[in-house]
Write an enzyme that holds these catalytic residues in place. Structure first.
Site, PDB file in Angstrom:
ATOM      1  N   LYS A   1      23.442  88.858  -2.817  1.00  0.00           N
ATOM      2  CA  LYS A   1      22.268  89.511  -3.418  1.00  0.00           C
ATOM      3  C   LYS A   1      21.356  90.142  -2.345  1.00  0.00           C
ATOM      4  O   LYS A   1      21.477  89.831  -1.148  1.00  0.00           O
ATOM      5  CB  LYS A   1      21.499  88.497  -4.260  1.00  0.00           C
ATOM      6  CG  LYS A   1      22.257  88.024  -5.499  1.00  0.00           C
ATOM      7  CD  LYS A   1      21.327  87.224  -6.404  1.00  0.00           C
ATOM      8  CE  LYS A   1      22.033  86.774  -7.662  1.00  0.00           C
ATOM      9  NZ  LYS A   1      21.100  86.119  -8.600  1.00  0.00           N
TER      10      LYS A   1
ATOM     11  N   TYR B   1      24.302  92.503 -16.035  1.00  0.00           N
ATOM     12  CA  TYR B   1      23.670  91.281 -16.541  1.00  0.00           C
ATOM     13  C   TYR B   1      23.443  91.342 -18.059  1.00  0.00           C
ATOM     14  O   TYR B   1      22.515  90.703 -18.563  1.00  0.00           O
ATOM     15  CB  TYR B   1      22.338  91.059 -15.828  1.00  0.00           C
ATOM     16  CG  TYR B   1      22.456  90.402 -14.462  1.00  0.00           C
ATOM     17  CD1 TYR B   1      23.119  89.187 -14.289  1.00  0.00           C
ATOM     18  CD2 TYR B   1      21.863  90.973 -13.339  1.00  0.00           C
ATOM     19  CE1 TYR B   1      23.206  88.563 -13.051  1.00  0.00           C
ATOM     20  CE2 TYR B   1      21.937  90.354 -12.085  1.00  0.00           C
ATOM     21  CZ  TYR B   1      22.616  89.153 -11.959  1.00  0.00           C
ATOM     22  OH  TYR B   1      22.684  88.527 -10.725  1.00  0.00           O
TER      23      TYR B   1
ATOM     24  N   ASN C   1      18.368  84.096  -5.283  1.00  0.00           N
ATOM     25  CA  ASN C   1      19.146  82.880  -5.010  1.00  0.00           C
ATOM     26  C   ASN C   1      20.461  83.178  -4.269  1.00  0.00           C
ATOM     27  O   ASN C   1      21.491  82.583  -4.532  1.00  0.00           O
ATOM     28  CB  ASN C   1      19.390  82.083  -6.304  1.00  0.00           C
ATOM     29  CG  ASN C   1      20.153  82.882  -7.338  1.00  0.00           C
ATOM     30  OD1 ASN C   1      20.459  84.044  -7.129  1.00  0.00           O
ATOM     31  ND2 ASN C   1      20.474  82.253  -8.446  1.00  0.00           N
TER      32      ASN C   1
ATOM     33  N   HIS D   1      25.560  85.653  -6.481  1.00  0.00           N
ATOM     34  CA  HIS D   1      25.987  85.537  -7.876  1.00  0.00           C
ATOM     35  C   HIS D   1      27.500  85.403  -7.873  1.00  0.00           C
ATOM     36  O   HIS D   1      28.171  86.033  -7.043  1.00  0.00           O
ATOM     37  CB  HIS D   1      25.589  86.792  -8.669  1.00  0.00           C
ATOM     38  CG  HIS D   1      26.263  86.864 -10.005  1.00  0.00           C
ATOM     39  ND1 HIS D   1      25.743  86.252 -11.121  1.00  0.00           N
ATOM     40  CD2 HIS D   1      27.454  87.413 -10.392  1.00  0.00           C
ATOM     41  CE1 HIS D   1      26.569  86.441 -12.148  1.00  0.00           C
ATOM     42  NE2 HIS D   1      27.609  87.142 -11.717  1.00  0.00           N
TER      43      HIS D   1
ATOM     44  N   GLU E   1      32.187  92.027 -14.951  1.00  0.00           N
ATOM     45  CA  GLU E   1      31.377  92.227 -13.739  1.00  0.00           C
ATOM     46  C   GLU E   1      32.141  93.013 -12.674  1.00  0.00           C
ATOM     47  O   GLU E   1      31.562  93.838 -11.980  1.00  0.00           O
ATOM     48  CB  GLU E   1      30.930  90.867 -13.196  1.00  0.00           C
ATOM     49  CG  GLU E   1      29.946  90.190 -14.129  1.00  0.00           C
ATOM     50  CD  GLU E   1      29.683  88.731 -13.766  1.00  0.00           C
ATOM     51  OE1 GLU E   1      30.284  88.222 -12.787  1.00  0.00           O
ATOM     52  OE2 GLU E   1      28.878  88.102 -14.480  1.00  0.00           O
TER      53      GLU E   1
HETATM   54  P1  CMP Z   1      22.908  84.592 -11.264  1.00  0.00           P
HETATM   55  O1  CMP Z   1      23.977  83.649 -10.895  1.00  0.00           O
HETATM   56  O2  CMP Z   1      22.889  85.934 -10.636  1.00  0.00           O
HETATM   57  O3  CMP Z   1      22.949  84.801 -12.854  1.00  0.00           O
HETATM   58  C1  CMP Z   1      21.818  85.187 -13.590  1.00  0.00           C
HETATM   59  C2  CMP Z   1      20.573  85.104 -12.778  1.00  0.00           C
HETATM   60  O4  CMP Z   1      19.384  85.049 -13.505  1.00  0.00           O
HETATM   61  C3  CMP Z   1      20.557  83.811 -11.973  1.00  0.00           C
HETATM   62  O5  CMP Z   1      21.513  83.890 -10.961  1.00  0.00           O
HETATM   63  C4  CMP Z   1      19.122  83.749 -11.514  1.00  0.00           C
HETATM   64  O6  CMP Z   1      18.907  84.508 -10.346  1.00  0.00           O
HETATM   65  C5  CMP Z   1      18.422  84.438 -12.688  1.00  0.00           C
HETATM   66  N1  CMP Z   1      17.683  83.506 -13.540  1.00  0.00           N
HETATM   67  C6  CMP Z   1      18.202  82.605 -14.370  1.00  0.00           C
HETATM   68  N2  CMP Z   1      17.220  81.962 -15.035  1.00  0.00           N
HETATM   69  C7  CMP Z   1      16.061  82.503 -14.596  1.00  0.00           C
HETATM   70  C8  CMP Z   1      14.694  82.270 -14.896  1.00  0.00           C
HETATM   71  N3  CMP Z   1      14.324  81.336 -15.798  1.00  0.00           N
HETATM   72  N4  CMP Z   1      13.765  82.995 -14.256  1.00  0.00           N
HETATM   73  C9  CMP Z   1      14.147  83.926 -13.356  1.00  0.00           C
HETATM   74  N5  CMP Z   1      15.434  84.201 -13.025  1.00  0.00           N
HETATM   75  C10 CMP Z   1      16.370  83.490 -13.656  1.00  0.00           C
END
Ligand code: CMP
Length: 149
Positions: free
Chosen positions: A26, A66, A129, A132, A143
């Site tokens: 990311k 997404y 984070n 993904h 994806e």
């Molecule tokens: P990812 O694995 O990319 O899949 C979906 C993403 O949504 C997840 O990682 C987080 O970065 C994001 N995400 C999921 N829940 C929340 C939340 N409650 N608030 C903000 N971001 C979220």
């Protein structure tokens, strides 16, 4: 006896040989120069790199990528973050790739992720984070089409 046979069959089915999965390094991790570190973990684990691409998500691509989260309250935060800078997408191949990769990346909330996992070692964020990864064959199909279109 029957149960043992069933368990044997189940466990054989659970290990999917030469499965493919996709991960996205990311924008936060690319900006922090963690791309090589993240990719190296998958190579060291034994996965084979099949495709690699650096690009910046357009808004349209991010909403498509997404799409499963489109009704969630955090959807606009999510798309705004993933479009905020370049990402690196990879397709890798190896035994049980989807499930194993999900274990290696750790819990979604980086601040709760176990040390030793990628998020657990490098992040504290939620949207930001680090990485993904596809969570199912269906997600991988969708994806990887969006990321490598
Ligand atoms: P990812 O694995 O990319 O899949 C979906 C993403 O949504 C997840 O990682 C987080 O970065 C994001 N995400 C999921 N829940 C929340 C939340 N409650 N608030 C903000 N971001 C979220």
């Amino acid at each position: 006896m029957d149960q043992k046979i069933r368990q044997g069959r189940n466990s054989t089915q659970e290990v999917k040989l030469t499965e493919h999965t996709l991960f996205i390094v990311k924008p936060d991790a690319v900006a922090r120069k963690l791309t090589g570190e993240v990719i190296a973990r998958f190579e060291r684990k034994g996965f084979k790199l099949l495709k690699l691409k650096m690009f910046t998500f357009t808004q349209k691509q991010a909403e498509n990528f997404y799409g499963v989260h489109k009704d969630k309250p955090f959807f606009s935060e999510l798309t705004s973050f993933i479009t905020s800078g370049p990402v690196v997408a990879a397709i890798i191949e190896g035994n049980n790739a989807i499930a194993t990769t999900r274990i290696m990346i750790g819990a979604t909330k980086s601040f709760e992720a176990t040390p030793g996992s990628i998020r657990g070692d490098f992040g504290l964020g939620f949207s930001d984070n680090i990485i993904h990864a596809s969570d199912s064959q269906e997600s991988f199909d969708h994806e990887s089409r969006v990321a490598f279109e």
